[in-house]
Write a protein that holds these residues in place. Structure first.
Motif, short mmCIF file in Angstrom:
data_model
loop_
_atom_site.label_atom_id
_atom_site.label_comp_id
_atom_site.label_asym_id
_atom_site.label_seq_id
_atom_site.Cartn_x
_atom_site.Cartn_y
_atom_site.Cartn_z
N GLU A 293 -1.88 -6.96 -5.10
CA GLU A 293 -1.65 -6.37 -6.41
C GLU A 293 -0.58 -7.13 -7.16
OE1 GLU A 293 1.49 -2.83 -5.57
OE2 GLU A 293 -0.56 -2.43 -4.89
N SER A 294 -0.67 -7.05 -8.47
CA SER A 294 0.31 -7.68 -9.35
C SER A 294 0.60 -6.73 -10.49
CB SER A 294 -0.23 -9.01 -9.88
OG SER A 294 0.54 -9.47 -10.98
N GLU A 295 1.87 -6.55 -10.82
CA GLU A 295 2.23 -5.65 -11.91
C GLU A 295 1.63 -6.11 -13.23
OE1 GLU A 295 6.41 -5.14 -12.15
OE2 GLU A 295 6.59 -4.10 -10.22
N LYS A 296 1.50 -7.41 -13.40
CA LYS A 296 0.98 -7.95 -14.66
C LYS A 296 -0.54 -8.09 -14.66
CE LYS A 296 5.15 -10.63 -15.71
NZ LYS A 296 5.70 -11.99 -15.97
N ALA A 297 -1.11 -8.50 -13.52
CA ALA A 297 -2.53 -8.86 -13.50
C ALA A 297 -3.45 -7.74 -13.05
CB ALA A 297 -2.74 -10.09 -12.60
N GLY A 298 -3.02 -6.90 -12.10
CA GLY A 298 -3.88 -5.83 -11.61
C GLY A 298 -3.94 -5.79 -10.10
N THR A 299 -5.03 -5.21 -9.58
CA THR A 299 -5.19 -5.06 -8.13
C THR A 299 -6.55 -5.58 -7.69
OG1 THR A 299 -6.12 -2.84 -8.36
CG2 THR A 299 -3.72 -3.00 -8.12
N GLN A 300 -6.67 -5.80 -6.36
CA GLN A 300 -7.92 -6.34 -5.80
C GLN A 300 -8.06 -5.89 -4.36
OE1 GLN A 300 -7.56 -8.96 -3.31
NE2 GLN A 300 -9.75 -9.01 -2.93
N THR A 301 -9.29 -5.59 -3.93
CA THR A 301 -9.56 -5.27 -2.53
C THR A 301 -10.88 -5.90 -2.11
OG1 THR A 301 -10.74 -3.21 -3.06
CG2 THR A 301 -8.36 -3.04 -2.64
N SER A 302 -10.95 -6.31 -0.84
CA SER A 302 -12.19 -6.81 -0.24
C SER A 302 -12.32 -6.17 1.13
CB SER A 302 -12.15 -8.34 -0.09
OG SER A 302 -12.03 -8.99 -1.33
N HIS A 303 -13.46 -5.52 1.37
CA HIS A 303 -13.68 -4.89 2.68
C HIS A 303 -14.56 -5.77 3.54
CE1 HIS A 303 -13.89 -1.71 5.65
NE2 HIS A 303 -15.19 -1.96 5.74
N LEU A 304 -14.17 -5.94 4.81
CA LEU A 304 -14.91 -6.79 5.74
C LEU A 304 -15.30 -6.00 6.97
CD1 LEU A 304 -12.45 -9.84 5.61
CD2 LEU A 304 -14.66 -9.71 4.44
N ASP A 305 -16.53 -6.20 7.43
CA ASP A 305 -16.93 -5.60 8.70
C ASP A 305 -16.18 -6.31 9.82
OD1 ASP A 305 -18.72 -3.86 7.52
OD2 ASP A 305 -20.38 -5.29 7.60
N ALA A 306 -15.72 -5.55 10.80
CA ALA A 306 -14.97 -6.13 11.92
C ALA A 306 -15.10 -5.22 13.13
CB ALA A 306 -13.50 -6.31 11.56
N LYS A 307 -14.96 -5.83 14.29
CA LYS A 307 -14.94 -5.06 15.53
C LYS A 307 -13.49 -4.70 15.82
CE LYS A 307 -16.17 -5.23 20.45
NZ LYS A 307 -16.71 -6.09 21.54
N VAL A 308 -13.17 -3.41 15.77
CA VAL A 308 -11.78 -2.94 15.94
C VAL A 308 -11.68 -2.12 17.22
CG1 VAL A 308 -9.89 -1.64 14.92
CG2 VAL A 308 -11.46 -2.91 13.43
N GLU A 309 -10.71 -2.44 18.05
CA GLU A 309 -10.50 -1.72 19.31
C GLU A 309 -9.04 -1.30 19.42
OE1 GLU A 309 -11.79 -4.29 22.44
OE2 GLU A 309 -13.92 -3.97 22.05
N GLY A 310 -8.81 -0.11 20.03
CA GLY A 310 -7.45 0.37 20.31
C GLY A 310 -6.77 1.07 19.15
N LEU A 311 -7.47 1.26 18.04
CA LEU A 311 -6.84 1.85 16.87
C LEU A 311 -6.90 3.39 16.93
CD1 LEU A 311 -5.61 1.10 14.04
CD2 LEU A 311 -7.92 1.46 13.13
N THR A 312 -5.77 4.04 16.73
CA THR A 312 -5.73 5.51 16.68
C THR A 312 -5.56 5.98 15.24
OG1 THR A 312 -3.35 5.42 17.16
CG2 THR A 312 -4.86 5.77 19.01
N ASN A 313 -4.69 5.30 14.47
CA ASN A 313 -4.50 5.62 13.05
C ASN A 313 -4.62 4.33 12.23
OD1 ASN A 313 -3.76 8.47 13.39
ND2 ASN A 313 -1.89 7.64 14.37
N ASP A 314 -4.97 4.47 10.97
CA ASP A 314 -5.05 3.30 10.11
C ASP A 314 -3.75 2.50 10.17
OD1 ASP A 314 -7.50 4.27 9.46
OD2 ASP A 314 -7.04 4.74 7.37
N LEU A 315 -3.88 1.17 10.18
CA LEU A 315 -2.72 0.30 10.28
C LEU A 315 -2.69 -0.65 9.09
CD1 LEU A 315 -0.31 -0.85 11.92
CD2 LEU A 315 -1.96 -2.29 13.15
#
Length: 368
Positions: A293-315
């Motif tokens: 994110e940028s205060e002047k320009a805006g925000t951006q997100t990209s979601h990617l599929d991934a194999k996640v192991e050992g996660l209990t809460n979002d990190l």
């Protein structure tokens, strides 16, 4: 000294040696290269007192001798001559250059004032697997520090052990470690080699043989391949204990495709450049999101599929995007492995195709 040499060979050698000549040296002779005609070869010596080069080329030597002349002027002259034989004749402190209809006299300095530069390796030298070394340098040199206030970090640590050689480099914000398994008689030796000489080796080394010597008396590292001998000072000091820095365990593992990850990081960098290069990796059970994110320009997100192991809460972990980009640029496989503990601990980035390589990146502290 009186010799004949091919313009093509001399031009190539002078262009290499010019990178080892001192710029704006207080001692005028350090602006020079030394030409040494002996038996059947011409040897070109250059040094900036930090690192040196000796390049030998075949030539017809009528009279042996030595002279030093300004590197830049000699290189410019020889480079602009036509291919063919070039005659070099030294008388006192003057070099006469002849080629076809071209003649010139170049003023020099007596060779006796030139610093002593090693041109041969001793029996203590040993061979290194050149192809494996080049790959290891590619994966470590990019995170060597440029901060002269911490000179020990401006080089790569070479660690010799029973299983081979390990290269380690760090700038205090990230660390690269690459192991080279091979049989060696050298045990428990550690030396830190400056980045500049290793960059030159990576550019010049095309031979299938690389001889190396670490001379403790002169505190120098010597490298020989083909008709070139390079030398450099060894950096004094205590390199950080990298084994303590690398996490021994982790809570979360993430595996995802390199291409998609690289694209997401590149897109996020558009906004991150205005926000101290910071991007956020948000790990969820269904994948990984890269955002900025940028205060002047805006925000951006990209979601990617991934194999996640050992996660209990979002990190959520924040990194300098350039560090991730440079890691992705040197890995060979199509996938990326990430090992994490929490948002404040180092993240370990791996190439599943190369189990002998790991890259550690320190996270950026973020509000909230």
């Amino acid at each position: 000294m009186k010799i004949e040499v091919l313009q093509e060979k001399l031009s190539k050698s002078l262009n290499i040696s010019s990178r080892f000549v001192a710029n704006r040296a207080q001692l005028p002779i350090l602006n020079n290269v030394m030409l040494d005609g002996n038996k059947t070869k011409l040897s070109i010596y250059a040094t900036n007192l930090e690192m040196s080069a000796v390049i030998s080329i075949g030539s017809k030597v009528t009279t042996s001798g030595k002279i030093t002349v300004p590197s830049r002027i000699l290189t410019d002259i020889i480079t602009n001559l036509s291919p063919g034989n070039v005659s070099l004749e030294a008388e006192k402190e003057q070099l006469k250059i002849s080629a076809g209809s071209f003649n010139c006299n170049l003023m020099g300095i007596n060779a006796s004032d030139f610093p002593n530069v090693p041109s041969v390796l001793s029996k203590a030298s040993f061979k290194l697997p050149y192809d494996l070394l080049l790959k290891a340098l590619l994966k470590t040199l990019f995170c060597v520090s440029n901060d002269e206030a911490r000179p020990i970090l401006t080089g790569v640590l070479f660690v010799f052990g029973s299983s081979g050689l390990t290269l380690v480099a760090t700038d205090g914000f990230r660390l690269s470690l690459k192991k080279i398994p091979f049989k060696t008689d050298i045990k428990d030796q550690r030396v830190v080699i400056p980045k500049n000489i290793l960059l030159e080796i990576s550019k010049l080394l095309k031979s299938d043989s690389l001889n190396v010597e670490f001379n403790e008396d002169s505190n120098q590292a010597l490298f020989q391949f083909e008709d070139i001998v390079l030398s450099s000072r060894i950096i004094d000091g205590e390199f950080p204990d990298f084994e303590k820095i690398i996490p021994k365990s982790f809570e979360v593992t993430v595996n995802l495709g390199k291409e998609g990850f690289a694209q997401a990081v590149k897109l996020s960098s558009v906004f991150a450049r205005e926000s101290s290069n910071v991007i956020k990796l948000t790990i969820k059970k269904d994948g990984l999101t890269v955002s900025s994110e940028s205060e002047k320009a805006g925000t951006q997100t990209s979601h990617l599929d991934a194999k996640v192991e050992g996660l209990t809460n979002d990190l959520v972990v924040a990194y300098n995007f350039r560090f991730i980009e440079e890691f992705l640029n040197v890995i060979e496989g199509e996938d990326v492995g990430i090992e994490l503990t929490d948002s404040t601990s180092p993240g370990v980035f791996k190439d599943p195709k190369d189990p002998n390589f790991l890259h550690l990146i320190m996270p950026v502290k973020i509000q909230g």
